[in-house]
Design a protein around this motif. Sequence first.
Motif, mmCIF file in Angstrom:
data_model
loop_
_atom_site.group_PDB
_atom_site.id
_atom_site.type_symbol
_atom_site.label_atom_id
_atom_site.label_comp_id
_atom_site.label_asym_id
_atom_site.label_seq_id
_atom_site.Cartn_x
_atom_site.Cartn_y
_atom_site.Cartn_z
ATOM 1 N N MET A 68 -2.196 0.992 12.056
ATOM 2 C CA MET A 68 -1.183 0.688 12.654
ATOM 3 C C MET A 68 -0.332 -0.452 12.481
ATOM 4 S SD MET A 68 -0.713 1.388 17.472
ATOM 5 C CE MET A 68 -2.056 0.783 16.962
ATOM 6 N N TYR A 69 0.958 -0.351 11.802
ATOM 7 C CA TYR A 69 1.853 -1.755 11.568
ATOM 8 C C TYR A 69 3.071 -2.589 12.237
ATOM 9 C CZ TYR A 69 -1.262 -0.840 7.531
ATOM 10 O OH TYR A 69 -2.546 -1.003 7.203
ATOM 11 N N ARG A 70 3.419 -3.363 12.413
ATOM 12 C CA ARG A 70 4.972 -3.970 12.667
ATOM 13 C C ARG A 70 5.655 -3.678 11.446
ATOM 14 N NH1 ARG A 70 3.748 -7.818 16.598
ATOM 15 N NH2 ARG A 70 3.901 -9.445 14.892
ATOM 16 N N VAL A 71 6.881 -3.386 11.592
ATOM 17 C CA VAL A 71 7.342 -3.583 10.175
ATOM 18 C C VAL A 71 8.526 -4.538 11.002
ATOM 19 C CG1 VAL A 71 9.835 -3.358 9.191
ATOM 20 C CG2 VAL A 71 7.507 -1.065 9.390
ATOM 21 N N THR A 72 9.609 -6.343 10.539
ATOM 22 C CA THR A 72 9.791 -6.827 10.984
ATOM 23 C C THR A 72 11.557 -6.905 10.071
ATOM 24 O OG1 THR A 72 8.360 -7.831 12.734
ATOM 25 C CG2 THR A 72 10.672 -9.097 12.449
ATOM 26 N N VAL A 73 12.349 -6.474 10.780
ATOM 27 C CA VAL A 73 13.446 -7.103 9.519
ATOM 28 C C VAL A 73 13.806 -8.231 10.031
ATOM 29 C CG1 VAL A 73 14.987 -6.327 7.667
ATOM 30 C CG2 VAL A 73 13.376 -5.116 8.480
ATOM 31 N N LYS A 118 20.844 -13.897 12.709
ATOM 32 C CA LYS A 118 20.276 -14.250 14.088
ATOM 33 C C LYS A 118 19.533 -13.084 14.066
ATOM 34 C CE LYS A 118 22.728 -18.577 14.253
ATOM 35 N NZ LYS A 118 22.821 -18.993 15.366
ATOM 36 N N GLY A 119 19.269 -11.980 13.935
ATOM 37 C CA GLY A 119 19.344 -10.977 14.318
ATOM 38 C C GLY A 119 17.864 -10.097 13.471
ATOM 39 N N GLU A 120 17.288 -8.984 14.653
ATOM 40 C CA GLU A 120 15.980 -8.720 14.717
ATOM 41 C C GLU A 120 16.369 -7.142 14.165
ATOM 42 O OE1 GLU A 120 12.409 -10.724 15.035
ATOM 43 O OE2 GLU A 120 12.172 -9.123 16.545
ATOM 44 N N LEU A 121 15.604 -6.380 13.808
ATOM 45 C CA LEU A 121 14.974 -5.242 13.835
ATOM 46 C C LEU A 121 13.475 -4.909 14.040
ATOM 47 C CD1 LEU A 121 17.771 -3.796 11.277
ATOM 48 C CD2 LEU A 121 17.818 -3.463 13.433
ATOM 49 N N ARG A 148 0.772 -1.317 0.454
ATOM 50 C CA ARG A 148 0.225 0.040 -0.129
ATOM 51 C C ARG A 148 0.779 0.890 -0.132
ATOM 52 N NH1 ARG A 148 -4.245 -0.916 4.845
ATOM 53 N NH2 ARG A 148 -4.649 1.363 3.744
ATOM 54 N N ASP A 149 1.205 1.829 -1.197
ATOM 55 C CA ASP A 149 1.388 3.189 -1.215
ATOM 56 C C ASP A 149 0.183 4.173 0.048
ATOM 57 O OD1 ASP A 149 3.668 3.387 -2.517
ATOM 58 O OD2 ASP A 149 2.325 4.220 -4.374
ATOM 59 N N PRO A 150 1.254 4.672 0.829
ATOM 60 C CA PRO A 150 2.099 6.019 0.970
ATOM 61 C C PRO A 150 3.462 4.832 1.746
ATOM 62 C CG PRO A 150 1.378 6.628 2.488
ATOM 63 C CD PRO A 150 0.223 5.878 1.618
ATOM 64 N N LEU A 151 2.726 3.193 2.414
ATOM 65 C CA LEU A 151 3.725 3.196 2.968
ATOM 66 C C LEU A 151 4.037 1.999 2.605
ATOM 67 C CD1 LEU A 151 3.071 1.647 6.423
ATOM 68 C CD2 LEU A 151 2.127 0.384 5.406
ATOM 69 N N ARG A 152 4.805 1.993 1.528
ATOM 70 C CA ARG A 152 5.114 1.371 1.099
ATOM 71 C C ARG A 152 7.043 1.736 1.030
ATOM 72 N NH1 ARG A 152 3.688 -0.442 -4.476
ATOM 73 N NH2 ARG A 152 4.446 1.456 -4.669
ATOM 74 N N ARG A 153 6.630 3.398 -0.593
ATOM 75 C CA ARG A 153 7.940 4.355 -0.190
ATOM 76 C C ARG A 153 8.677 4.427 0.835
ATOM 77 N NH1 ARG A 153 4.403 8.604 -4.213
ATOM 78 N NH2 ARG A 153 2.732 7.962 -2.068
ATOM 79 N N ALA A 154 7.304 4.592 2.287
ATOM 80 C CA ALA A 154 7.905 4.934 3.400
ATOM 81 C C ALA A 154 8.693 4.368 4.603
ATOM 82 C CB ALA A 154 7.058 5.252 4.192
ATOM 83 N N VAL A 155 8.405 2.569 4.198
ATOM 84 C CA VAL A 155 9.328 1.881 4.987
ATOM 85 C C VAL A 155 10.542 1.112 4.229
ATOM 86 C CG1 VAL A 155 8.579 -1.013 6.019
ATOM 87 C CG2 VAL A 155 7.244 1.243 5.704
ATOM 88 N N VAL A 156 10.297 1.078 2.957
ATOM 89 C CA VAL A 156 11.247 1.195 2.385
ATOM 90 C C VAL A 156 12.706 1.595 2.422
ATOM 91 C CG1 VAL A 156 11.759 1.245 -0.536
ATOM 92 C CG2 VAL A 156 9.933 -0.653 0.276
ATOM 93 N N ASP A 157 12.343 3.000 2.274
ATOM 94 C CA ASP A 157 13.225 3.890 2.404
ATOM 95 C C ASP A 157 14.077 4.057 3.818
ATOM 96 O OD1 ASP A 157 13.222 5.051 -0.343
ATOM 97 O OD2 ASP A 157 11.886 6.768 0.473
ATOM 98 N N ASP A 158 12.671 3.632 4.997
ATOM 99 C CA ASP A 158 13.209 4.163 6.295
ATOM 100 C C ASP A 158 13.706 2.231 6.626
ATOM 101 O OD1 ASP A 158 13.802 4.812 9.136
ATOM 102 O OD2 ASP A 158 12.465 2.906 9.485
ATOM 103 N N VAL A 159 13.897 1.336 5.855
ATOM 104 C CA VAL A 159 14.575 0.014 6.240
ATOM 105 C C VAL A 159 15.880 0.172 5.455
ATOM 106 C CG1 VAL A 159 14.791 -2.325 5.818
ATOM 107 C CG2 VAL A 159 12.533 -1.235 6.524
#
Length: 135
Positions: free
Chosen positions: A102-107, A111-114, A30-41
């Motif tokens: 609200m959404y949770r972004v998990t990377v 073995k690490g997680e953000l 979903r835009d704008p979520l996609r653009r913002a999250v991609v840049d942030d990650v």
Amino acid sequence: MKGRHFLALAAAALLVACTPLMKTAAVADRDPLRRAVVDDVAEGMGQIFEAANTTLIPSRTMSGPFDTALVAALRRKGFRVESSPSQGEVFDCRVDPIEGLMYRVTVHVGKGELSRLWVLDGSSAYAGGAWVRRE
């Protein structure tokens, strides 16, 4: 008579089989979520990992609009993203709905997680807190 029924049934089955299926869009597409999250990650990973020395190996096929944009952003930052298993860190990024907007972004990297909270507010999206890192 039975032959006509069989032909009608076969024709109906063929029509149903040829009907295109509706694609289901992932939450992260979903835009704008996609653009913002991609840049942030990409930015967050660039601060934690040394991009030139980090090879990422996706744990799943990266094929949707979000995944494609994320891989491109990571490559622009200097990360190597390999599609075949080789030496590197297993990588995955997920966007999961929590409640309402609200959404949770998990990377996951190795073995690490953000993880970080994101809020979608109409035509804009913003981070709802700092990155949390777990090893």
